[in-house]
Structures are given as C-alpha cells and as structure tokens.
Write a protein that holds these residues in place. Sequence first.
Motif, PDB file in Angstrom:
ATOM      1  N   THR A 164     -25.934 -69.317   0.630  1.00 28.22           N
ATOM      2  CA  THR A 164     -25.057 -68.265   0.095  1.00 28.22           C
ATOM      3  C   THR A 164     -24.963 -67.088   1.064  1.00 28.22           C
ATOM      4  N   THR A 165     -24.124 -66.120   0.705  1.00 27.41           N
ATOM      5  CA  THR A 165     -23.971 -64.956   1.577  1.00 27.41           C
ATOM      6  C   THR A 165     -25.009 -63.890   1.280  1.00 27.41           C
ATOM      7  N   SER A 166     -25.851 -64.123   0.272  1.00 24.49           N
ATOM      8  CA  SER A 166     -26.780 -63.056  -0.077  1.00 24.49           C
ATOM      9  C   SER A 166     -28.253 -63.396   0.203  1.00 24.49           C
ATOM     10  N   GLU A 167     -28.609 -64.665   0.308  1.00 23.25           N
ATOM     11  CA  GLU A 167     -30.009 -65.012   0.541  1.00 23.25           C
ATOM     12  C   GLU A 167     -30.149 -65.920   1.762  1.00 23.25           C
ATOM     13  N   PRO A 168     -31.161 -65.692   2.582  1.00 20.41           N
ATOM     14  CA  PRO A 168     -31.374 -66.594   3.716  1.00 20.41           C
ATOM     15  C   PRO A 168     -32.138 -67.854   3.296  1.00 20.41           C
ATOM     16  N   LEU A 169     -31.516 -68.685   2.501  1.00 28.76           N
ATOM     17  CA  LEU A 169     -32.173 -69.888   1.967  1.00 28.76           C
ATOM     18  C   LEU A 169     -31.204 -71.056   2.029  1.00 28.76           C
ATOM     19  N   ILE A 170     -31.757 -72.247   2.241  1.00 29.83           N
ATOM     20  CA  ILE A 170     -30.920 -73.439   2.086  1.00 29.83           C
ATOM     21  C   ILE A 170     -31.323 -74.089   0.769  1.00 29.83           C
ATOM     22  N   TYR A 171     -30.333 -74.318  -0.087  1.00 29.19           N
ATOM     23  CA  TYR A 171     -30.598 -74.958  -1.377  1.00 29.19           C
ATOM     24  C   TYR A 171     -30.145 -76.404  -1.341  1.00 29.19           C
ATOM     25  N   SER A 172     -30.770 -77.175  -2.191  1.00 34.47           N
ATOM     26  CA  SER A 172     -30.284 -78.539  -2.342  1.00 34.47           C
ATOM     27  C   SER A 172     -29.935 -78.771  -3.802  1.00 34.47           C
ATOM     28  N   LEU A 173     -28.890 -79.530  -4.016  1.00 32.98           N
ATOM     29  CA  LEU A 173     -28.446 -79.800  -5.376  1.00 32.98           C
ATOM     30  C   LEU A 173     -28.260 -81.294  -5.504  1.00 32.98           C
ATOM     31  N   ARG A 174     -28.951 -81.877  -6.465  1.00 29.74           N
ATOM     32  CA  ARG A 174     -28.767 -83.312  -6.664  1.00 29.74           C
ATOM     33  C   ARG A 174     -27.539 -83.513  -7.551  1.00 29.74           C
ATOM     34  N   ILE A 175     -26.652 -84.362  -7.104  1.00 32.92           N
ATOM     35  CA  ILE A 175     -25.394 -84.538  -7.824  1.00 32.92           C
ATOM     36  C   ILE A 175     -25.507 -85.753  -8.734  1.00 32.92           C
ATOM     37  N   LYS A 176     -25.099 -85.530  -9.974  1.00 34.26           N
ATOM     38  CA  LYS A 176     -25.117 -86.641 -10.928  1.00 34.26           C
ATOM     39  C   LYS A 176     -24.113 -87.691 -10.473  1.00 34.26           C
ATOM     40  N   SER A 177     -24.548 -88.910 -10.519  1.00 32.55           N
ATOM     41  CA  SER A 177     -23.573 -89.947 -10.207  1.00 32.55           C
ATOM     42  C   SER A 177     -23.283 -90.689 -11.505  1.00 32.55           C
ATOM     43  N   ASN A 178     -22.123 -91.312 -11.545  1.00 35.47           N
ATOM     44  CA  ASN A 178     -21.753 -91.965 -12.787  1.00 35.47           C
ATOM     45  C   ASN A 178     -22.094 -93.447 -12.805  1.00 35.47           C
ATOM     46  N   ALA A 179     -22.901 -93.851 -11.833  1.00 30.28           N
ATOM     47  CA  ALA A 179     -23.282 -95.261 -11.811  1.00 30.28           C
ATOM     48  C   ALA A 179     -24.067 -95.592 -13.077  1.00 30.28           C
ATOM     49  N   VAL A 180     -23.984 -96.827 -13.473  1.00 30.97           N
ATOM     50  CA  VAL A 180     -24.563 -97.189 -14.765  1.00 30.97           C
ATOM     51  C   VAL A 180     -26.091 -97.153 -14.740  1.00 30.97           C
ATOM     52  N   PHE A 181     -26.656 -97.820 -13.791  1.00 26.90           N
ATOM     53  CA  PHE A 181     -28.124 -97.897 -13.793  1.00 26.90           C
ATOM     54  C   PHE A 181     -28.704 -96.882 -12.814  1.00 26.90           C
ATOM     55  N   THR A 182     -28.667 -95.651 -13.192  1.00 30.10           N
ATOM     56  CA  THR A 182     -29.229 -94.641 -12.293  1.00 30.10           C
ATOM     57  C   THR A 182     -30.681 -94.384 -12.677  1.00 30.10           C
ATOM     58  N   SER A 183     -31.379 -93.807 -11.745  1.00 26.83           N
ATOM     59  CA  SER A 183     -32.784 -93.551 -12.001  1.00 26.83           C
ATOM     60  C   SER A 183     -32.938 -92.359 -12.949  1.00 26.83           C
TER      61      SER A 183
ATOM     62  N   LEU B  10     -28.979 -64.859   7.455  1.00 24.25           N
ATOM     63  CA  LEU B  10     -27.962 -65.500   6.605  1.00 24.25           C
ATOM     64  C   LEU B  10     -27.222 -66.582   7.383  1.00 24.25           C
ATOM     65  N   VAL B  11     -26.842 -67.611   6.662  1.00 23.38           N
ATOM     66  CA  VAL B  11     -26.238 -68.766   7.325  1.00 23.38           C
ATOM     67  C   VAL B  11     -24.738 -68.545   7.544  1.00 23.38           C
ATOM     68  N   GLN B  12     -24.227 -68.949   8.697  1.00 19.45           N
ATOM     69  CA  GLN B  12     -22.787 -68.902   8.960  1.00 19.45           C
ATOM     70  C   GLN B  12     -22.146 -70.239   8.593  1.00 19.45           C
ATOM     71  N   THR B  13     -22.701 -71.294   9.155  1.00 19.59           N
ATOM     72  CA  THR B  13     -22.178 -72.620   8.805  1.00 19.59           C
ATOM     73  C   THR B  13     -23.261 -73.671   9.010  1.00 19.59           C
ATOM     74  N   MET B  14     -23.144 -74.806   8.358  1.00 16.30           N
ATOM     75  CA  MET B  14     -24.077 -75.897   8.609  1.00 16.30           C
ATOM     76  C   MET B  14     -23.385 -77.248   8.516  1.00 16.30           C
ATOM     77  N   GLU B  15     -23.945 -78.208   9.235  1.00 16.77           N
ATOM     78  CA  GLU B  15     -23.324 -79.533   9.320  1.00 16.77           C
ATOM     79  C   GLU B  15     -24.407 -80.593   9.294  1.00 16.77           C
TER      80      GLU B  15
ATOM     81  N   LEU C 164     -29.636 -81.911  10.393  1.00 12.25           N
ATOM     82  CA  LEU C 164     -28.842 -80.795   9.882  1.00 12.25           C
ATOM     83  C   LEU C 164     -28.851 -79.697  10.932  1.00 12.25           C
ATOM     84  N   ALA C 165     -27.687 -79.181  11.263  1.00 13.75           N
ATOM     85  CA  ALA C 165     -27.609 -78.079  12.227  1.00 13.75           C
ATOM     86  C   ALA C 165     -27.102 -76.840  11.507  1.00 13.75           C
ATOM     87  N   VAL C 166     -27.700 -75.693  11.840  1.00 16.77           N
ATOM     88  CA  VAL C 166     -27.340 -74.452  11.144  1.00 16.77           C
ATOM     89  C   VAL C 166     -27.055 -73.348  12.164  1.00 16.77           C
ATOM     90  N   ILE C 167     -25.957 -72.634  11.947  1.00 12.17           N
ATOM     91  CA  ILE C 167     -25.683 -71.430  12.745  1.00 12.17           C
ATOM     92  C   ILE C 167     -25.897 -70.230  11.838  1.00 12.17           C
TER      93      ILE C 167
END
Lengths: 572, 495
Positions: B342-361, B389-394, B402-405
């Motif tokens: 984000t533009t306010s904290e010098p942190l990298i967050y991770s978010l696990r995305i729900k998938s709609n597959a039937v047999f998910t863990s 603070l992060v400018q961009t990441m790829e 992961l590369a971060v500027i």
Amino acid sequence: MQVNQPNLSVTFTYKDLLFRKLYNAIICSVISQILILQLCMVIIKGDPLYPSSWCTTIFNTVTSFTTWLYVIPHITIIFAQCLICAKDYVLSSNFCSTRFKKILSVFSLHNLVLLSLHSLVGVLQVWLILSLTGGDYKGVTKRIDETSSVLVEETLFLLIGGLWIGMYFFVKVYMSDKHLVFPVIHQKKLTQFKSNVMSLLKSSFKQAVWPCMYFIMFYYCWGLEIKRNFAYMFNLQIQNSYNSKVYFYHWLFAALIFFNLNLIKLFFSLFLTEPSEFPLVKPNQNVLTLQESINLDKLPIVQSLACLDLYFLSLWCPFRRQILFTLSQPGEHPHNWNSLIEAILKLYRSYIEILDKSTENLNDKSILQVNSLIHCQNNIPKFRNLRNMSSPYSTPESPKMLDINRPYQNTTTSENRSENLLTAFQNKLSNTISILKTITGINYIFGEIPQASIQQCLSNGHLIIWSSQGLSELICASLKEDRYGVVQKDLPGVISTLVNLNQVLDKLNRFPALSRRIVGSDNYNYKMKNAVSSSLKRSLFHICNTFRNYLSEIPLSKEVSSYLQSTILVKN
Amino acid sequence: MRNLHDFIIPQRGASCLCEIDGRTYYSENSYDNISAYTLAVETHPDIRITNDLIHPVSSGDEGRSLFLTVDVPFVKQLTQVYYEHGLLETLHTASTHSKFIVSKTALLALKVIDLFQKAQLFFNPNIIYNGISTINECSQTRNWISQSVRCLSWHPYSCLIAVCSIDDSVRIYSNTNNANHLLRCKQQKNVTCLAWRPLTNGELAVGHEEGVIVWSIDPHSLVVRPSISNAVILYKVNHRPVISITWNPRGDFLVSAAACDKSIYVWNVELNRCSTLKKPSGSGNTLVKWSPTGDKMFTASNGIVFRVWDCKTWESERWTVLSGRVQAACWTSCGTHLLFATTSEPLIYSLRIKSNAVFTSDFESSNDQAVPLFDLTKIELNGTCVGGLVQTMEIDPTGNNLAVIFQSTNAVALFNIAKKPSIELIASSLITDCDEIPTTISFQQNFTSGACLTIGWSNGRIQHFPIIYSDLSNNLNNSNINNIVNNTNTIPSFN
C-alpha cells in the motif's frame, strides 16, 4: 469410464429454451411499461411543496380503476408488439441478394403490422399520459357551450407527433438494426440492466431531437391543412391560441417513446443473449444437444448460444470437458467428441464455401490478368524456349502453355472463321446489353449486390470466434485431460480447416471496403472480419504453442505447415 | 516477520551483474562483464535511451514563427482558429471582435458552455482531472514525469522488448534484428503502460493519457515505423488518464483502468466494443492485473477499496486497506495468492484467493485476512538506505522470484518465493547501479534458464539481470526448505 451428466433434463428443445427467454423478456417489457407510466404520472402530478397531498395523489392515481382501464389497451398493444418482434429476434432474417428483393421484403405484411403497432404505441402513450394527468390538453376537443366544441390544437399536435415518433422509431431504429448484440463480458442481467439504463435514457433524449425537428417542420407546413380537415370532419371550431410550450412537450414525449421502445429492445437482448447450458449427451430424441445446436441455421440465436456455451465450457467446466473426452459405454466410441467436431467442421466448411464462392470472381479476374501478362512476355521470341517459373498459375498441364517443340500452326479454316465471327457478335451483343442494363439501372435494382453473401457471413462472425476459441481451448486441455486420445485423431483436420478459413478470410482483404478502415463509417464488416481473423490466428497459435513439441508428428499438408511457420508461429 | 536486515548490500560503487544458483555476482570495476559469468543474456538487445534518441516535443507551432502575420478577413481568421485550435478558442477570438453583436453572442455561448461544464462537474465530480501530475502520482513508474525510461514490457513468447521513453515513442528491440520498430503517433501522448497481447505474434497495447492504442507489429517486417492504420484506437469519453491495462491470458479482452474514472472497461479490441465494470469504490482506479490462470482479476481503486473479480460470473470480492491505497500488486504464477503493498505502510501483504474448484483444501476457511509477509521499513545497510514504501513489484513467470522497487531508495530488492507449506518471501539480493535510480522493471517471459529481470535506470540504461539455476529441477520450490521460520502474524486490520 462412464460419466453421467448432472441435472440431465429429459426434454430440452429449442422451444423450451427460447420460450423461457422470450416469456421473461415480454413480461419484463410489459411490467416496465406500466412502471414507467406510473412514474411519469407521479412526476407530472407531483407537487414537492405539499408532499402529503402528493402522496395521496400518487396513491389515488396508482389504485384508481380508471387508470388501469386506460392502461389495459396500452399493455395489450405492447404485448402484441413484443410477440411479433420476438419472431424477428429469434428467426433468421431472409437473405436478400438483390436490391429488388430487399425492397420487396420491406413491404411485407409482418412489417406493416409492426409499423402500425409501433405508431399505435406512440399515439397511445401520449394519449394515456395526457388524459390521465388531466390539465388543458386532456382531450382533443373542449366543450365551450352546450352545442359546440372547440379543437384543442396542442393535443392534436402531440398525438400526431406520437404517431410520427412511433413510425420513425420503427423505420429508423428497428428496421435497420435487428441484430442482438452480445455483451463483451456476461455479467448478471441486473448489473447489465443498471449499467445500460441510464445511457439508454440519455441517448433517447438525443435520438428524439431530429425526429421532433422534422415533425415540427412538417406541422409548420401542413399543420393548418390537417387542423382544418380534422375540425371539418368532426364539426369543431378552431381557436387560434397555439402555445409554443407544446414543442418542448413533444420532445419529452418523443424521448419517452424512444426510451420505452429501446427498453423493450434492451430486455430482449438481455434475456436472449444470456448464456445457457446445453446438454452434451443425447439420451432421447427430445433433447437438443450442443452439437446439434451448432448447426441449427434456422435459429441463429440458438446457434450463437451453443457456440457461446462451447466457449464457456472449454474455459470453465472441467467436468463438462471430461464428458466430451469420454468413451461411450458399451462400444467405447468417443461419440460426444465426434459429433462436436463434426458439427464445428461442418460450420467452418459452409463458411469456407460461401466465402470461396464470393471471392471466386475476384480470383478469376486477377488470374486472368496475371496470365495475360505472362502471355505477353511469352510472345517475345528471344525467350520462347524458357518456361516462366514465376507464374504460380501456369502448371505443366495448363492449356495456355505454348509447346515450343510444335511450332504454332495456322489451322484456321473458313468454318472456324465463321464461328469466330459468331462468337464475336455474341460477345458484342452481351456487352451492349450489360452496358444498357447498367445505364438504365436494371443492374442496380435486380443485379446481385456485391459482397452480399460476405456481409451475411460476417454478420454471423461471432459463431466462428466463439467456436474456434472454444475448440482450441478444448484441444489444448486435451493434452492433460484426454486420457483416451480422442482429440488427437482430429488434430490435423482441425488445424487444416482453421488454416483454410484463415486463408479465405485473408482473401477478403482484396475488397477495398474490407481491407482498410473508412473514416466516418461504422464499417462493421471490416471490424468483424478482423475480429474473426484475429480469433482464428490466436486459436491456431494456442494449439501450435501447446503442441509445440509434437507439431512435427502431426500429419499436415505442406501448404498448411508452411502457413503455420510463416504466419502463426513465433520466430525466435 | 522477516525484514530487510536479511539482505547483504553490495559495496558502494559496485554494480550487480547476475545471480547464479543463489549467489550474486558484482562488478567491482568497469572491466568486469556479465559474459564472464553467464552467456544467457549474451544475445539480449543492449539498450540505452540516450538524449539523441529522444525526439524533441513539438507543439506544432514551429512553422508559425517563420511567417509574417498578415491581416486576414475576420471570417477567415475564425476558420483558421477553428481548424487549428477548435471551437472554444474560436469563441474566445470571436468575443474580442469589435462588432457588439458578434462579441456578445460569443460571450453568451462561452457562458453557456461554462455553465454546462459546471453542471456536469456537479453531477459527476470524478471528471476533475489535474493533468499529468495525477499520472505521476498513480503510475507504477518511479518519477514518471522526468525519467527517460517510462515503461518496459517483454513479449510473452519471444525475445522482444518494448521500451517507452519520455518522448512517448515506443521502441521494440529484439535479439535478432538490428532495426528497431518505432511506434509513435499524434494520439499517443503521456504513455503510462504497455502490455503485449497473449497468443499473438506481435500486438502491443499502449495505455496513454486519453485511451489505449493497440498496435499490430510484424517483428520481422522491414517496415520499422508502422502507421497508425495498423492500430486500433480505443477511446471513451472521460476515461482518462488510462493508468493500467491488462490482457486476459487468452488475449480476448483488454481491461483498462483510468485514474479519474470510476468505470473499468473490458474491451473487445477488434470490434471496438466494451462492457463496463462498475462498483462503488473511490473516484478512479489505479491498477488492474489479470491472474496468470485467467479466472480472477485484481483491480485497485484510488481509495481504500480493492477488488478481486471472478472472471466467470464477473462478481467481485470487496477488500479494504486501513489507509492510503494499493500501490503495487502482483499475482503468483499459480494464481492462488496475490501479493500487494500500500501507499501507507512499508509492508508486503499476501492474500490467498478463494478458488471455485470443487475439491479445494481446507485453507479456504481462514481466508478473510491478508497476511503481512515482509517488513520493508527503511534501514541503512553499510551507509546505504534501502526499503521504504513500494513503488512497483513484479513476479517472474515461473513464480520463484519477486522484484521490488521502492519510492525513495535506490536498490531493487529481489526475493525468492517459497510456496511450501505457506507462501514465504526470502531475501535474495539487492541490485544497485552506483547512484542511479531504478524507474521500472519487467521480467522476461520466455527465459528458459531461470528468470531474467530487466531494469530501466534513470540514466537511460536498460539492464538485464539474469537469475540462473544451473539445475532447474532443484530450485527453491521443489527442494525442502529447512531454514524457513514461519513467523508471520496475521494483522486484523484487513477485512
């Protein structure tokens, strides 16, 4: 392995599918008309300074028996109109190859009925609002004493205006564009409705400006005549108290009519373009499968929905993909896949055939030109012994090649000479007739419209786009999911057909209207040609990229593989 | 939580050359060359955007100074002004006319237009647009306004790189061809982003201030300056400045987001048709990223809200950050995690995305919070500032790096991504180039020996930084990682 499809309906015919969609569209159209009418009355009768009285008026208007008595004829007409329009959206339009046929098709009974219904809707809408809201323009006549009535010119103006707007909408908007536009992404119907309705309202106000102008001009010129005749017919007196506010009202009414009619169209496109899931297995005769629907020419909407379903199943439904890749029990034949691939290839072949036919004339001309050039070169005696290797059209069997070992012998006899004269005369005659036809405009009216069949083809371009992308996605998924290898045997056929289709589309570039963008025109055909071509290329690329390591093992003709190498594959 | 102390800073003056099997190699002096360590980028195009390459910005008025002004009839003057500057300027000129009726009519018309604009602003406040300062603020490029390299993008299947310079010309460099394609046209002003179309040989979407231009290029053609007739121009009223674009992995749709427009458009490029994605969040959008698997799409507004769309049903999950907005985000290669800052904290967050597959863990159940992965608080290592603070990441296409500027410090931070058992970031190396500022980064999409990060530096140099695994089967995610300590904490600030 036997995979049973869940919720397999016992009957699934196109009638079921379309009936449900059309039923919903018509019901929504009718309800929306009632709501809009009520809303208009609420706004017109509203008095923001006295909200309590406003509320009671609203309540009285909505619940009063008279309102509903007035509304019922309007609703009946809207219902009838929707029913008749539904036919246009669902059935394939007649293909008219000549201008004459086109003109004839305009004056059909169907169109006549629709025209009258549209104009009736226009008049009724104005009349309903005027009479339900009361006020000065409540009726066309106003009683001044016991015996005589006076004509209220403003009401007459607004009513005729409503008639004109209904007709204008039918001719200008409805007739010219009966295509249902599929949205780019398929969001929920409510979301789509919400995002469209405001822009529809805005555009309706804009659309209404010009027809209003035309009508005002018309009324300025002929209004007096109409007024007099009307008054004479009904034995009315004429008052000269014309209020110019009425022009503004006319515009508002026109916008309302435009909005209502556009809204009906929107409902049809919302419901009809909603993706449907087709069954893949045919348990009995009453089930219309995806495979059959792809070739259902007489119902283009079902065809489109089937191709769209193929595209979606290839992307999102591993389970349905698996049904295609399974073998039948008993017998162990990939019937599901075979019927699918057969249907798709049939669709493509019919496309190739039509486009080939349309571009044939063009090819002949260009080949003739090339050949004549070659002959000119061959006449030079110095190089007579050299065969022209640069010409792609002169094969060794070509009769046009000159055999240099047998020098040209003069075998012309008198018989031949008379024949030549006859043919020359015939040529001359046919030329004169064709010139005459062009000059008198017979060709223009009765001759075939150039590129008519191409346009017809391109108007269904989305079928090719969805089916090719769906097919390529299925084939690529088969690399991991198809455990019996049912797809593999059709791979060369699919690639060759896709390449063929692409080559035929490339030929269309020779038509000036399809090879470049023309500034200021919508050029739907140009865009659609590019879209089809681009999706075919991407599909081929996807297949070739996925089967990169096995491409040399797929038996492809030399022509096809060289096309893939030159146009599709990435050169590193 | 891990932090930047895990990194080792190279010596001052040394520039990083490459990373081979987890070890970073530096050049201490100018004689050291990358070819001494690896030949993987030997044939890569050597790019340097110098001042000579940059076209001077022309306003189209240069020719005017050569001619003497002459008296022309007033109507002719108006016609000229209309053709050159448009209706508004014509009205302004007309309002200076000596005849009372003409000037008054023009003034009246101007007033009406002004009133109309004010009314429009009242009903739709998000159309206020502050020009290029908005772009500079929201862009993924550091100091977008003044850097010579504005954006980079690697072709998904071949060794082709598109580079946009400050003069808004996009050049395409390849490893085989010496003649570089130049994409430039009148409409292409203030380029903000580039994206190659998947499943094609050469179609490049260029996002600029007023819209998007999709160029068709034949990389092996001799015509190096394709005309605008080969391009499709996508334009919508009030959809500006286009700040981020993304293709779906099948190349069917292009999505564009604009910093001053609430709507996100999904385009069918050839038919020039679009559908609108509109949900209440902020007054504009700054970032769109399609997941590599194609089933999800991330969009970030310029407020606290960001969304993850399901591309089948086009419904979205709404997420909020505590303050600021999402500045940078990227998908992991498997599409299961989204990393963002984000533009306010010098942190990298991770978010696990729900998938709609039937047999998910059973991972799905604890899925309502973003997990901070790495603390990027600014620190000083051997006298050099890193982090902030992060400018961009790829993330690279294999999903291992992961590369971060950063917004205010000059080192590019490179992390390894470990996905087993849960996603982890492991400090890898810091890339510096004397005192130069990194402006933009991009990973090569078809690099077979590992990953290749391309960095645009403020001096116009484009550096290729290869990350090479000599044994590809034995990289980080396939081996057992014993030294990872799972010390992540969930922060309840996300909901």
